[in-house]
Structures are given as structure tokens and as C-alpha cells.
Scaffold this motif. Structure first.
Motif, PDB file in Angstrom:
ATOM      1  N   ASN A 112      13.619  51.951-114.536  1.00 38.87           N
ATOM      2  CA  ASN A 112      12.888  53.097-115.013  1.00 38.87           C
ATOM      3  C   ASN A 112      11.444  53.224-113.996  1.00 38.87           C
ATOM      4  O   ASN A 112      10.497  53.576-114.938  1.00 38.87           O
ATOM      5  N   GLY A 113      11.492  52.689-112.933  1.00 38.22           N
ATOM      6  CA  GLY A 113      10.313  52.943-112.471  1.00 38.22           C
ATOM      7  C   GLY A 113       9.240  52.001-112.561  1.00 38.22           C
ATOM      8  O   GLY A 113       8.007  52.070-112.348  1.00 38.22           O
ATOM      9  N   ASN A 114       9.526  51.063-113.708  1.00 38.19           N
ATOM     10  CA  ASN A 114       8.526  50.055-114.098  1.00 38.19           C
ATOM     11  C   ASN A 114       8.296  49.019-112.824  1.00 38.19           C
ATOM     12  O   ASN A 114       9.399  48.000-112.979  1.00 38.19           O
ATOM     13  N   ILE A 115       7.407  48.969-112.073  1.00 42.99           N
ATOM     14  CA  ILE A 115       7.545  47.968-110.907  1.00 42.99           C
ATOM     15  C   ILE A 115       7.287  46.661-111.448  1.00 42.99           C
ATOM     16  O   ILE A 115       7.726  45.724-110.760  1.00 42.99           O
ATOM     17  N   LEU A 116       6.614  46.418-112.591  1.00 41.38           N
ATOM     18  CA  LEU A 116       6.270  45.161-113.133  1.00 41.38           C
ATOM     19  C   LEU A 116       7.583  44.296-113.136  1.00 41.38           C
ATOM     20  O   LEU A 116       7.642  43.115-113.038  1.00 41.38           O
ATOM     21  N   LEU A 117       8.767  45.007-113.538  1.00 44.46           N
ATOM     22  CA  LEU A 117      10.068  44.285-114.004  1.00 44.46           C
ATOM     23  C   LEU A 117      10.855  44.007-112.748  1.00 44.46           C
ATOM     24  O   LEU A 117      11.766  43.431-112.924  1.00 44.46           O
ATOM     25  N   TYR A 118      10.260  44.237-111.588  1.00 49.51           N
ATOM     26  CA  TYR A 118      10.804  43.705-110.467  1.00 49.51           C
ATOM     27  C   TYR A 118      10.236  42.195-110.073  1.00 49.51           C
ATOM     28  O   TYR A 118      11.002  41.530-109.551  1.00 49.51           O
ATOM     29  N   ASN A 133      13.579  33.598-110.198  1.00 49.46           N
ATOM     30  CA  ASN A 133      14.996  33.737-109.885  1.00 49.46           C
ATOM     31  C   ASN A 133      15.197  34.395-108.769  1.00 49.46           C
ATOM     32  O   ASN A 133      14.199  34.827-108.043  1.00 49.46           O
ATOM     33  N   LEU A 134      16.396  34.545-108.221  1.00 55.66           N
ATOM     34  CA  LEU A 134      16.648  35.040-106.848  1.00 55.66           C
ATOM     35  C   LEU A 134      16.036  36.362-106.807  1.00 55.66           C
ATOM     36  O   LEU A 134      15.412  36.905-105.579  1.00 55.66           O
ATOM     37  N   ASN A 135      16.377  37.221-107.972  1.00 56.15           N
ATOM     38  CA  ASN A 135      15.679  38.572-107.913  1.00 56.15           C
ATOM     39  C   ASN A 135      14.359  38.825-107.705  1.00 56.15           C
ATOM     40  O   ASN A 135      13.658  39.534-106.859  1.00 56.15           O
ATOM     41  N   GLY A 136      13.671  38.116-108.463  1.00 55.54           N
ATOM     42  CA  GLY A 136      12.194  38.006-108.552  1.00 55.54           C
ATOM     43  C   GLY A 136      11.583  37.467-107.191  1.00 55.54           C
ATOM     44  O   GLY A 136      10.570  38.114-106.697  1.00 55.54           O
ATOM     45  N   LEU A 137      12.089  36.494-106.785  1.00 58.13           N
ATOM     46  CA  LEU A 137      11.532  35.848-105.432  1.00 58.13           C
ATOM     47  C   LEU A 137      11.826  36.560-104.358  1.00 58.13           C
ATOM     48  O   LEU A 137      10.829  36.824-103.485  1.00 58.13           O
ATOM     49  N   HIS A 186      13.679  37.666 -97.261  1.00 56.33           N
ATOM     50  CA  HIS A 186      14.017  38.823 -98.242  1.00 56.33           C
ATOM     51  C   HIS A 186      15.134  39.453 -98.194  1.00 56.33           C
ATOM     52  O   HIS A 186      16.093  39.600 -98.922  1.00 56.33           O
ATOM     53  N   THR A 187      15.683  39.501 -96.886  1.00 52.34           N
ATOM     54  CA  THR A 187      17.234  40.259 -96.603  1.00 52.34           C
ATOM     55  C   THR A 187      18.086  39.175 -97.064  1.00 52.34           C
ATOM     56  O   THR A 187      19.206  39.761 -97.611  1.00 52.34           O
ATOM     57  N   ILE A 188      17.959  37.966 -96.902  1.00 55.39           N
ATOM     58  CA  ILE A 188      19.044  37.034 -97.160  1.00 55.39           C
ATOM     59  C   ILE A 188      19.144  37.000 -98.724  1.00 55.39           C
ATOM     60  O   ILE A 188      20.294  36.983 -99.287  1.00 55.39           O
ATOM     61  N   GLY A 189      18.006  37.212 -99.422  1.00 55.70           N
ATOM     62  CA  GLY A 189      18.119  37.232-100.925  1.00 55.70           C
ATOM     63  C   GLY A 189      18.864  38.313-101.357  1.00 55.70           C
ATOM     64  O   GLY A 189      19.735  38.153-102.482  1.00 55.70           O
ATOM     65  N   TYR A 190      18.804  39.310-100.797  1.00 54.14           N
ATOM     66  CA  TYR A 190      19.386  40.738-101.410  1.00 54.14           C
ATOM     67  C   TYR A 190      20.838  40.694-100.813  1.00 54.14           C
ATOM     68  O   TYR A 190      21.571  41.193-101.578  1.00 54.14           O
ATOM     69  N   LEU A 191      21.081  39.984 -99.669  1.00 55.32           N
ATOM     70  CA  LEU A 191      22.523  39.902 -99.265  1.00 55.32           C
ATOM     71  C   LEU A 191      23.167  39.112-100.330  1.00 55.32           C
ATOM     72  O   LEU A 191      24.674  39.273-100.554  1.00 55.32           O
ATOM     73  N   VAL A 192      22.792  37.866-100.951  1.00 51.82           N
ATOM     74  CA  VAL A 192      23.273  37.176-102.086  1.00 51.82           C
ATOM     75  C   VAL A 192      23.436  37.944-103.419  1.00 51.82           C
ATOM     76  O   VAL A 192      24.275  38.163-104.014  1.00 51.82           O
ATOM     77  N   LEU A 193      22.181  38.632-103.610  1.00 52.48           N
ATOM     78  CA  LEU A 193      22.200  39.657-104.801  1.00 52.48           C
ATOM     79  C   LEU A 193      23.444  40.606-104.709  1.00 52.48           C
ATOM     80  O   LEU A 193      23.849  40.960-105.906  1.00 52.48           O
ATOM     81  N   SER A 277       9.865  29.794 -97.870  1.00 49.51           N
ATOM     82  CA  SER A 277      10.733  30.812 -98.028  1.00 49.51           C
ATOM     83  C   SER A 277      11.994  30.139 -98.386  1.00 49.51           C
ATOM     84  O   SER A 277      13.082  30.342 -99.277  1.00 49.51           O
ATOM     85  N   ILE A 278      12.426  29.502 -97.416  1.00 47.44           N
ATOM     86  CA  ILE A 278      13.746  28.560 -97.370  1.00 47.44           C
ATOM     87  C   ILE A 278      13.765  27.976 -98.721  1.00 47.44           C
ATOM     88  O   ILE A 278      14.958  27.993 -99.343  1.00 47.44           O
ATOM     89  N   ALA A 279      13.119  27.130 -99.017  1.00 46.54           N
ATOM     90  CA  ALA A 279      12.756  26.208-100.218  1.00 46.54           C
ATOM     91  C   ALA A 279      13.078  27.130-101.534  1.00 46.54           C
ATOM     92  O   ALA A 279      13.966  26.883-102.408  1.00 46.54           O
ATOM     93  N   THR A 280      12.176  28.046-101.756  1.00 55.37           N
ATOM     94  CA  THR A 280      12.364  28.901-102.789  1.00 55.37           C
ATOM     95  C   THR A 280      13.750  29.854-102.845  1.00 55.37           C
ATOM     96  O   THR A 280      14.100  29.809-104.083  1.00 55.37           O
ATOM     97  N   LEU A 281      14.249  30.321-101.784  1.00 56.44           N
ATOM     98  CA  LEU A 281      15.319  30.997-101.779  1.00 56.44           C
ATOM     99  C   LEU A 281      16.766  29.874-102.243  1.00 56.44           C
ATOM    100  O   LEU A 281      17.566  30.372-102.620  1.00 56.44           O
ATOM    101  N   SER A 282      16.570  28.898-101.426  1.00 56.30           N
ATOM    102  CA  SER A 282      17.440  27.858-101.657  1.00 56.30           C
ATOM    103  C   SER A 282      17.839  27.611-103.254  1.00 56.30           C
ATOM    104  O   SER A 282      18.897  27.523-103.776  1.00 56.30           O
ATOM    105  N   ALA A 283      16.517  27.294-103.970  1.00 56.16           N
ATOM    106  CA  ALA A 283      16.466  27.153-105.200  1.00 56.16           C
ATOM    107  C   ALA A 283      17.208  28.278-106.186  1.00 56.16           C
ATOM    108  O   ALA A 283      17.820  27.994-107.111  1.00 56.16           O
ATOM    109  N   ALA A 284      16.514  29.352-105.773  1.00 55.45           N
ATOM    110  CA  ALA A 284      17.046  30.825-106.493  1.00 55.45           C
ATOM    111  C   ALA A 284      18.450  30.965-106.132  1.00 55.45           C
ATOM    112  O   ALA A 284      18.971  31.507-107.112  1.00 55.45           O
TER     113      ALA A 284
END
Length: 435
Positions: A112-118, A133-137, A186-193, A277-284
Motif C-alpha cells: 500500500n505504498g508503505n516504503i518502510l514495509l519493504y 530475509n531475502l526480501n528485505g536484504l 539485488h537481481t539474483i535476490g529477486y530472481l529467487v524471490l 552481498s554474497i554472504a547475506t544473500l546466501s544466508a537469505a
């Protein structure tokens, strides 16, 4: 308003805006439109905002690769490869334009346009906790990349070039190396999401490989040419190194030392960005393989119960998927509507009062009342209720969810819809229990 000109006719701000540059900008603008057009072909059911977000995102990545490849290509072709190459700068400008549009429009897709919730999860007490989590990271990496793009875009003009001088300006622009890592992560994260098809992964992998190969080629050619140049210099005469050492900056430090220092700083930032980036994305991504749709809801007696696709117990009655048709006191939650206004088999949309999520409120044929998120778990896309099929349908990729349990029936989603606690009180009100 007229633009101040140099003696040679160049704009102080934009530089030599010749017909060649005008054509370049028109081509880059066309590429941006083509990217959105291809996205429409790929997802014709998507909203215009979704099309713009995906299209500009991938165009920005491709143009970023182009900015990193133009320099090595000039070396291979033995062309002039100065500090400021117009084609490279124009590609960078459109990379930034697409990246900024991508970032801005993506914030309109959901929540609903609430940027904080991203980036954060809203808590029952009104506070926010970071999404680890993967979405947030992925969103954090994308935001950082957008800010870097904005800084590079704002300095891609002649005024910045004159103010920073050639070497400092070039040093700032070289932050597109860590930017590249941020964008790819960022792209890899959203490929998975978004559970994109395999060929998307191959495209991104090919772009990464091409960029690394181009940079290595550029470094190799530069080293070979430097050795040849030094070998051609008279041993008794001033070498390139000697000239660099004798020229000093205002602090008395040799320029060669300063150049090395800048190189080490930039390399360190790039390596640190990549490793982090690799470490955080791997964990997420590892945690994403076992997603949790757990929501904690009050039972009305001060205790709490968790929903992981199992049953709640409230007021002595149970119902599947964390919803109940049992009775409750009027003070146990927030009244959404009257049960009489929602006939059996009917469904309506509402926004959760505490978290701001968009959700379905459905009165099942068996008399139970349930509530599920109406956002697809594959892509952040609104679902529609199909009464004749008893399903929630996502038109983006033809996914279906069971309207009784929220479970995935078919399509790319990997997990079911989160559910919310609702019940019917003694006055026939449908009551929402805050999470």
C-alpha cells in the motif's frame, strides 16, 4: 533559458551535444522502451507499474554492463580511451535514469505504498523490526545501488568534470564497479524471490561473465602496453615512473602513491561489497527455501497462538488455516463487518488494521469465516477470488490457491498464503484479532 557556451560551442553543463550524442541518447531511450515492451510480451497481464519496474531494472543492468565494457573494447580496437568518453558517459546516464525509475516505481507495487514495509516488519506495538530475509536484504541492496546510481548520475556532466578535475571525476565514476556487484546481487535476490525461469539466470550469469572477462582483458592490454612503453624509453632519460614521482600534489605526496591508494580503496570497497552481498544473500536464500508464514494472533484471553498453516484454537472452536467461526466477545478485536452482510460463499477485500496488508475475507459454504493475504507469494501481485472454482487466482502466471486452506494448487508459488485470525462475536460481527 539560454545555456552558456564555451568558445568552441560546447555547453558548460552538457558538453559537446553533437548530433552523434543526440542519436546516442535517442538509441538509449529506445532501448529503455524496448525493455518495457519485452516485459509486456513476457507478462501481458501485469500492471503498467510492474512492467515499468521489471523493464527498466533489466535495461539498467544491461547499460551498466555496457559502461564497464566500452573502455576495454576501446583498448582492443586501439581507439582513444580518455577519462571522459561520451558514449560511455551517455550509457551511464541512461543506466542511472532507468535505475532510478525502477527504484521509484517498485515502491508502488505493494505494501500500500508503505516504503518502510519493504525493509521492516511492523510490530503489534506499532514499531518496526528489520527484515532479515531475502526480501528485505534484496531491497536494501537495491536501495543502496539506487543511491550510488543517483550520485553517479548527478556527476555525469561537464560542471562536475571541471570541478572535480579529470582524475578525481574518473575516480568517482569508477564506483560503478561496486555498483555492478550491488545490482547483480539485488537481481539474483529477486530472481529467487520471483522464481524466474531458468533462462533469466543464464542471462544474468552471461552478463556477469562478459563484464569480468572484459575487465580482465582491459587490465591485460594495459599492462602489456605499459611494459612496451617503458621498454621504449631511454634508460638514461626520464621514465614514466620518474615523471610521476617528481610531480607532487598539494600535500607533497607523489601522484603515483595517491593513484595506488585510490586503487586500493576502490578495490577494497568492491571486494567488501561483493563478499558482504554474497554472504547475506546466501544466508537469505537458504532461509527462503523454508519460508515461514507464521503469524501470531491473540486468542482473546491474553495468550497467543501461532499460524503455520495449522489450526487455531479460539473461544473453544477450531477451524483450518488459522481462522475460526466461533464466537468472541466484542472487545477481543476489531470489527470488520456484519456476518449478515457477507453471504455464504461470498468474499470481500479488506486491509488489516494493524499491519496494513491487503487481504481476503471469505464466508465459506460451511459457515466458517476466514481471511488470507490477497498477495501472491510468487510475485507481489494481487489475487482474484474465483467462487466457481473455490480458488484465489493470480493472473500473472496462472497460479491458484485453495480458498479454504490458502495452499498452492498449481503454478510457480512455492508456499501458501499467510492467513489472519478472524472470528464471529455474539452480536454477529466478524472480528479481526490483531497480530
Amino acid at each position: 533559458m539560454a545555456t552558456t557556451q564555451y568558445k568552441n560551442g560546447n555547453s558548460k553543463f552538457w558538453g559537446d551535444f553533437s548530433q552523434v550524442r543526440v542519436r546516442s541518447h535517442l538509441v538509449f531511450a529506445l532501448i529503455s522502451l524496448v525493455g518495457c515492451g519485452l516485459t509486456y510480451i513476457y507478462e501481458p497481464q501485469a500492471t503498467i507499474n510492474d512492467i515499468i519496474t521489471v523493464g527498466t531494472g533489466y535495461v539498467s543492468l544491461v547499460l551498466l554492463v555496457a559502461t564497464l565494457a566500452i573502455g576495454p573494447l576501446n583498448l582492443v580496437l586501439k581507439r582513444r580511451n580518455g577519462v571522459n568518453v561520451n558514449l560511455r558517459r551517455d550509457a551511464g546516464i541512461w543506466c542511472g535514469i532507468n535505475g532510478i525509475i525502477h527504484a521509484i516505481v517498485s515502491f508502488t507495487l505493494y505494501n500500500n505504498g508503505n516504503i518502510l514495509l519493504y525493509f521492516f516488519n511492523k510490530q503489534p506495538n506499532g514499531g518496526y523490526l528489520p527484515q532479515f530475509n531475502l526480501n528485505g536484504l534484496s531491497n536494501v541492496l537495491g536501495l543502496i545501488a539506487a543511491l550510488v546510481m543517483l550520485a553517479l548520475l548527478l556527476t555525469s556532466n561537464n560542471l562536475s568534470l571541471r570541478w572535480l578535475k579529470g582524475k578525481r571525476w574518473k575516480y568517482v565514476q569508477r564506483f560503478n564497479y561496486p555498483l555492478f556487484i550491488l545490482v547483480v546481487a539485488h537481481t539474483i535476490g529477486y530472481l529467487v524471490l520471483n522464481a524466474r525461469e531458468t533462462y533469466f539466470t543464464f542471462i544474468v550469469a552471461a552478463l556477469v561473465f562478459f563484464t569480468v572477462e572484459a575487465q580482465l582483458t582491459g587490465v591485460f592490454i594495459t599492462m602489456v602496453r605499459e611494459r612496451k612503453r617503458k621498454a621504449a624509453v631511454d634508460p638514461d632519460g626520464p621514465t614514466v615512473t620518474n615523471v610521476l614521482i617528481t610531480r607532487q600534489d598539494e600535500h607533497g605526496d607523489p601522484e603515483q602513491t595517491i593513484a595506488r591508494r585510490r586503487f586500493l580503496v576502490l578495490t577494497g570497497v568492491t571486494v567488501l561489497t561483493g563478499v558482504t552481498s554474497i554472504a547475506t544473500l546466501s544466508a537469505a536464500i537458504a532461509s527462503q527455501s523454508k519460508p515461514s508464514t507464521t503469524k501470531v494472533a491473540s486468542t482473546g484471553d491474553g495468550s497467543s497462538t501461532a499460524n503455520s498453516g495449522t489450526a487455531y484454537t479460539a473461544a473453544g472452536n477450531t477451524s483450518a488455516a488459522g481462522n475460526t467461526s466461533g464466537t468472541a466477545s466484542a472487545g477481543s478485536g476489531i470489527v470488520l463487518t456484519k456476518l449478515s452482510s457477507l453471504p455464504a460463499g461470498a468474499c470481500t477485500n479488506f486491509t488489516t488494521p494493524d499491519t496494513g496488508d491487503t487481504a481476503f475475507l471469505i464466508h465459506e459454504q460451511d459457515g466458517s469465516v476466514k481471511a488470507f493475504s490477497n498477495i501472491c507469494t510468487h510475485r507481489p501481485y494481487e489475487l482474484t477470488y474465483q467462487a466457481d472454482q473455490g480458488t484465489f487466482y493470480c493472473a500473472l502466471h496462472a497460479a491458484n490457491f485453495d480458498a479454504k486452506t490458502g495452499e498452492v494448487l498449481n503454478g510457480p508459488p512455492r508456499y501458501g498464503l499467510p492467513s489472519f485470525k478472524v472470528q464471529v462475536d455474539n452480536q454477529g460481527n466478524i472480528v479481526y484479532s490483531q497480530s
